[in-house]
Design an enzyme around this catalytic site. Sequence first.
Site, short mmCIF file in Angstrom:
data_model
loop_
_atom_site.label_atom_id
_atom_site.label_comp_id
_atom_site.label_asym_id
_atom_site.label_seq_id
_atom_site.Cartn_x
_atom_site.Cartn_y
_atom_site.Cartn_z
N SER A 47 0.83 -1.21 0.00
CA SER A 47 0.00 0.00 0.00
C SER A 47 0.86 1.25 0.00
O SER A 47 1.71 1.41 0.86
CB SER A 47 -0.86 0.06 1.27
N GLU A 103 -10.39 -8.56 0.39
CA GLU A 103 -11.12 -8.13 -0.80
C GLU A 103 -12.15 -9.19 -1.21
O GLU A 103 -12.95 -8.97 -2.11
CB GLU A 103 -10.16 -7.87 -1.95
N MET A 233 -1.88 -7.23 6.76
CA MET A 233 -2.94 -8.05 6.14
C MET A 233 -2.48 -8.68 4.82
O MET A 233 -3.30 -8.97 3.96
CB MET A 233 -4.18 -7.19 5.88
N SER A 234 -1.18 -8.86 4.66
CA SER A 234 -0.71 -9.35 3.35
C SER A 234 0.58 -10.17 3.50
O SER A 234 0.93 -10.61 4.59
CB SER A 234 -0.45 -8.16 2.42
N HIS A 271 -6.53 3.98 7.35
CA HIS A 271 -5.84 3.73 6.08
C HIS A 271 -5.16 4.98 5.52
O HIS A 271 -4.11 4.90 4.86
CB HIS A 271 -6.85 3.16 5.07
N1 HPA Z 1 -2.85 -3.35 11.21
C1 HPA Z 1 -3.04 -4.16 10.15
N2 HPA Z 1 -2.62 -3.85 8.93
C2 HPA Z 1 -1.96 -2.69 8.78
C3 HPA Z 1 -1.74 -1.81 9.84
C4 HPA Z 1 -2.22 -2.17 11.14
O1 HPA Z 1 -2.07 -1.44 12.13
N3 HPA Z 1 -1.05 -0.75 9.34
C5 HPA Z 1 -0.87 -0.99 8.02
N4 HPA Z 1 -1.43 -2.16 7.67
#
Ligand code: HPA
Length: 303
Positions: A47, A103, A233-234, A271
Amino acid sequence: MSIYTVVMISLSFSLSLRCSFEECSATAEWLLSRTEIRPLVGIVCGSGLGGLAEMLKDQMAFKYSDIPNFPQSTVHGHAGRLVFGKLKGKACVCMQGRFHLYEGYPIHKVTMPMRIFKLLGVETVILTNAAGGLNQDYKVGDIMIIKDHINMPGFAGNNPLAGPNDERFGVRFPSMSDAYDRELLQLAQGVGAELGFGDFLREGVYCVLGGPSFETIAECRMMNRLGADAVGMSTVHEVIVARHCGMRVFALSLITNQAVMDYDSQEKANHEEVLETGQLRAKQLERLVSNMVTHIEHNNNDA
Ligand code: HPA
């Protein structure tokens, strides 16, 4: 419709989600017939970190929507292009935008690009992500070299290798104790030190969750006690599939926010903060990766 027909239809539907060797080969051949670049390095941009793809020279880019069998990226901050090109003279392919469990994709689709990388000839995969810091010594903007992971969805049986195994990709039970290549990890430390990144370059354990909701305070405390330094998350699903098919793996997390660990805190993960921090450190992260790529070439003498 008989129960037998229903069972057969659902079985063939779930198998069709498995991204077969034939399906991945067709996609790889489609790509190879449209570019002369033969990448040895595959890069996945997290991201807000898609700038790495822009660094490629002699670019040939494909929108995910134009590539047969390829999933589409739906997240703001992920461009959705597969870019071929040269990074400091080295042939690379770069995913500008990746796929996540949250997703709604089946886990096989999330990781399918790794199999396509393999069939394109990629030997080394470099993955980046944005992550929340769990380690109390970490600061926002730190870059963490991932030395190991904790696969939380895997504990519940959600592993990208679940289901029938195709030996043309790899073995039924691949080891993960050597998931993150130690030589590449040392190389990154050396390159980071040369670039003067010592103050914000860390090494730690990444814990993956399914998302899309961010973690509760109790969950963050639990992960921290279990030995995780960062949460996201990846990445982990892709790493498992990349290792299964025999590619070397190196991965980096950019700590974009501090995970909330304290009930008195007013902080909340969001985000937008993740994307903003990505922009602040993106240039340094790109330099680290591109300088590493040059050295991989020297080490392996492979391109
Ligand atoms: N948690 C989960 N995923 C993320 C985070 C977080 O704090 N920051 C960026 N991706």
